[in-house]
Design a protein around this motif. Structure first.
Motif, PDB file in Angstrom:
ATOM      1  N   ARG A 242       7.552  -7.135  15.313  1.00  0.00           N
ATOM      2  CA  ARG A 242       8.736  -6.962  14.471  1.00  0.00           C
ATOM      3  C   ARG A 242       8.363  -6.309  13.148  1.00  0.00           C
ATOM      4  N   SER A 243       9.378  -5.808  12.452  1.00  0.00           N
ATOM      5  CA  SER A 243       9.176  -5.263  11.112  1.00  0.00           C
ATOM      6  C   SER A 243       9.161  -6.405  10.109  1.00  0.00           C
ATOM      7  N   GLU A 244       8.326  -6.252   9.084  1.00  0.00           N
ATOM      8  CA  GLU A 244       8.208  -7.290   8.064  1.00  0.00           C
ATOM      9  C   GLU A 244       8.315  -6.662   6.682  1.00  0.00           C
ATOM     10  N   GLN A 245       8.928  -7.404   5.766  1.00  0.00           N
ATOM     11  CA  GLN A 245       9.083  -6.939   4.393  1.00  0.00           C
ATOM     12  C   GLN A 245       7.718  -6.725   3.760  1.00  0.00           C
ATOM     13  N   CYS A 246       7.608  -5.684   2.936  1.00  0.00           N
ATOM     14  CA  CYS A 246       6.346  -5.376   2.280  1.00  0.00           C
ATOM     15  C   CYS A 246       6.618  -4.632   0.983  1.00  0.00           C
ATOM     16  N   SER A 247       5.584  -4.243   0.282  1.00  0.00           N
ATOM     17  CA  SER A 247       5.747  -3.455  -0.943  1.00  0.00           C
ATOM     18  C   SER A 247       5.730  -1.967  -0.593  1.00  0.00           C
ATOM     19  N   THR A 248       6.130  -1.151  -1.533  1.00  0.00           N
ATOM     20  CA  THR A 248       6.119   0.291  -1.310  1.00  0.00           C
ATOM     21  C   THR A 248       4.697   0.832  -1.212  1.00  0.00           C
ATOM     22  N   GLU A 249       3.721   0.034  -1.647  1.00  0.00           N
ATOM     23  CA  GLU A 249       2.318   0.467  -1.617  1.00  0.00           C
ATOM     24  C   GLU A 249       1.629   0.147  -0.293  1.00  0.00           C
ATOM     25  N   THR A 250       2.270  -0.636   0.566  1.00  0.00           N
ATOM     26  CA  THR A 250       1.670  -0.995   1.854  1.00  0.00           C
ATOM     27  C   THR A 250       1.574   0.244   2.741  1.00  0.00           C
ATOM     28  N   PRO A 251       0.409   0.501   3.336  1.00  0.00           N
ATOM     29  CA  PRO A 251       0.290   1.668   4.225  1.00  0.00           C
ATOM     30  C   PRO A 251       1.323   1.616   5.355  1.00  0.00           C
ATOM     31  N   GLY A 252       2.015   2.720   5.543  1.00  0.00           N
ATOM     32  CA  GLY A 252       3.021   2.811   6.602  1.00  0.00           C
ATOM     33  C   GLY A 252       4.385   2.258   6.222  1.00  0.00           C
ATOM     34  N   ALA A 253       4.535   1.765   4.985  1.00  0.00           N
ATOM     35  CA  ALA A 253       5.803   1.166   4.562  1.00  0.00           C
ATOM     36  C   ALA A 253       6.914   2.205   4.511  1.00  0.00           C
TER      37      ALA A 253
ATOM     38  N   LYS B 276       5.916   6.625   0.953  1.00  0.00           N
ATOM     39  CA  LYS B 276       4.973   7.598   0.391  1.00  0.00           C
ATOM     40  C   LYS B 276       4.928   8.839   1.273  1.00  0.00           C
ATOM     41  N   THR B 277       4.741   9.977   0.637  1.00  0.00           N
ATOM     42  CA  THR B 277       4.535  11.216   1.391  1.00  0.00           C
ATOM     43  C   THR B 277       3.111  11.216   1.942  1.00  0.00           C
ATOM     44  N   ALA B 278       2.807  12.183   2.797  1.00  0.00           N
ATOM     45  CA  ALA B 278       1.459  12.311   3.356  1.00  0.00           C
ATOM     46  C   ALA B 278       0.416  12.514   2.255  1.00  0.00           C
ATOM     47  N   LYS B 279       0.844  13.069   1.113  1.00  0.00           N
ATOM     48  CA  LYS B 279      -0.074  13.302  -0.005  1.00  0.00           C
ATOM     49  C   LYS B 279      -0.116  12.138  -0.988  1.00  0.00           C
ATOM     50  N   GLY B 280       0.607  11.034  -0.660  1.00  0.00           N
ATOM     51  CA  GLY B 280       0.564   9.841  -1.506  1.00  0.00           C
ATOM     52  C   GLY B 280       1.587   9.789  -2.620  1.00  0.00           C
ATOM     53  N   LYS B 281       2.501  10.750  -2.668  1.00  0.00           N
ATOM     54  CA  LYS B 281       3.542  10.750  -3.692  1.00  0.00           C
ATOM     55  C   LYS B 281       4.656   9.785  -3.283  1.00  0.00           C
TER      56      LYS B 281
ATOM     57  N   LEU C  41      13.298  12.022  13.474  1.00  0.00           N
ATOM     58  CA  LEU C  41      14.399  11.987  12.526  1.00  0.00           C
ATOM     59  C   LEU C  41      13.950  11.328  11.233  1.00  0.00           C
ATOM     60  N   PHE C  42      14.284  11.946  10.100  1.00  0.00           N
ATOM     61  CA  PHE C  42      13.885  11.446   8.783  1.00  0.00           C
ATOM     62  C   PHE C  42      15.134  11.171   7.951  1.00  0.00           C
TER      63      PHE C  42
END
Length: 196
Positions: A29-40, A100-105, A152-153
């Protein structure tokens, strides 16, 4: 880039726009996380009508074939990566936006507006809400399956007919005037159970 911008209309099945989430494969399942979590990211699962599914399929197929004429790397088209048919036969697609974008932005949260295109304060709408979703589609290769298709994005969401939870408070009995509220509530609840 070979993005195609389009709008999708349907009813929400799952709303993960309130907060960023990441898929936990072990828990399934999906779990709540921060915007800094990889793949968030933020996501919305939309149930499509048969007509909308057919329209979207035709649009995505046409765009993929158009890009494939210019880009020899693309293989055979296998469909929309996030499309699935549920056990009850309904058609759902998942539309995502990474934090995050692929470049980390950092990306901005998806905008949610009402029918007058004004920002919606409460993003906690639930399944069954009618929505219009602006998104971009891009031919991609799925790392999981190795197949080519369309991803789809998520861009923005228009909340046409929202459904909100009332917190379940209407299910509680009215206990005003009772001398033993706990026992009364328990008895009222059991009276509604057809088999006990």
């Amino acid at each position: 880039m070979d993005f195609l911008r389009t709008m999708i209309t349907g009813n929400t099945a799952f709303n993960n726009l309130e907060f960023p989430s990441v898929y936990n494969a072990a828990a399934g399942r999906s779990e709540q996380c921060s915007t800094e979590t990889p793949g968030a990211g933020w996501s919305l699962v939309v149930t499509l009508s048969a007509d909308e599914d057919e329209r979207l399929h035709g649009l995505m197929t046409k765009h993929f074939k158009s890009v494939a004429q210019r880009d020899s790397r693309l293989g055979e088209y296998s469909g929309i990566h996030s499309r699935r048919v549920t056990d009850d036969g309904s058609i759902q697609i998942t539309i995502r936006k990474k934090c995050k974008t692929a470049k980390g932005k950092s990306n901005l949260e998806p905008a949610i507006v009402d029918t007058q295109r004004k920002p919606v304060d409460n993003s906690a709408f639930r399944g069954g809400s009618k929505v219009n979703v602006m998104c971009s589609a891009l031919p991609t290769n799925s790392p999981a399956s190795g197949k080519w298709g369309m991803s789809l994005f998520l861009g923005a969401v228009q909340l046409v007919e929202p459904v909100y939870m009332d917190g379940g408070v209407d299910d509680f009995p009215d206990l005003s005037g009772t001398t033993d509220p706990v026992t009364s509530a328990y008895d009222d609840f059991n009276d509604e159970i057809p088999f006990n």
